[in-house]
Design a protein around this motif. Sequence first.
Motif: not given
Length: 397
Positions: A130, A133, A137, A144-145, A148-149, A151-152, A155, A302
């Motif tokens: 956490e 991330e 960020g 951003q995307r 996120e990828t 970190m996924e 995780q 985005s």
Amino acid sequence: MMMDEEGEDEEEEEEPEAAPPSPSIFSPELRAVMQVWNNYKAMKKRRQAMGCGGADTGPGDQKQAEEAQKRRKKRRSRVLFPSDGRKFMPKQKERSRAKPFLFLFSIIVFLQVYNAIENLDDHVLKYDLEGLEKTLGREVFGQQRAVETLMEHLQDYLSTYSHQRPLALSVHGPSGVGKSHLGRLLARHFRSVVGDQLVIQYFTAHSCPPDEDEGVCAAELVAQVVAATTVAEEDDRIPLVVLDEAQLMPAAMLDALLDLLKPDQSNELLNVVYVLLSNLGHEDITRHVLHNSSSSSSSSSSFFSKGQEMEMEEALRSSLAEKQHPLWGEVEALVALLLLEKSHVVECFLEEMMREGFYPERAHVEQLAAEMAYYSAGGRQYSQHGCKQVVARVNSL
């Protein structure tokens, strides 16, 4: 003659009066049944006669018939209730002996699943994903995307310790979009949570220059990975290997890395996270961004749909695996860092000037950002060199 007739009469009188009864051909049981049947037929005839009220029946017979009729009516109107006494009591249902064991087994399974979930949470907490991330960020602009990828995958992989193969993530992008900065942030964060011995930050241009023997470079890199994984195995932790400038790696090093990613090796080498940073495929990424640019979206990260991202990733994977090395066909995911917009360049200037002790005005920063070179597409401006020249411009102030 008279004498003769008298003699005949005497002979007839002298015959036996009755012959002894011959034995019956019916058995006693059969005769009893026949007698019962005859009695039943006689009784039936009497009842029919009484019901018809014939003239040949006497007063006594009529009286008996009336009494019999009353008795029948009384018997028909009588309501019978079941008796309270039971000859055969129903057996009490036997209690199944399997139910307590089934209940106990369910409790044990629930506790094990709950404990496993708690262990997964505890294992992830070791790495403070956490916090990582939030750091990415805040300090990696315009991606951003991609964050996120990344970190996924981290995780999912770091939620457990035992794996079937290592996790290899390949980060690609044009110059100045933040690849090396991302690698430094990852290495710094993992050093703070797992220790220096479990983090390898490899710079190809420095650790394996062109005049160095590529076989020696490959052996040294493998030795570093084995040493880190041995220490990690003792502490039940997962090491991180950041390979910057992967486009400069010779074929021998890429072959060695491909062998390290295979599942048929020792257990400690299966629990490793590899992050490869390179500018391979930057032409494809630039072309894709400019072609799909849209002025209706407020962020460069985005306006790509999930399908467009997967299409770009698969095209990049097949191109690199075919033209560069099969290693890029075996990595878990290819993460593309996109072109930075002018607003992101302004943020880079602000961050660098604040770090150097300047207190810039917004107008001055925007003027510095406007002096950079940009692509124009879809009503947007994308920096041709990202934030790569920001440090040099701030140092010249």
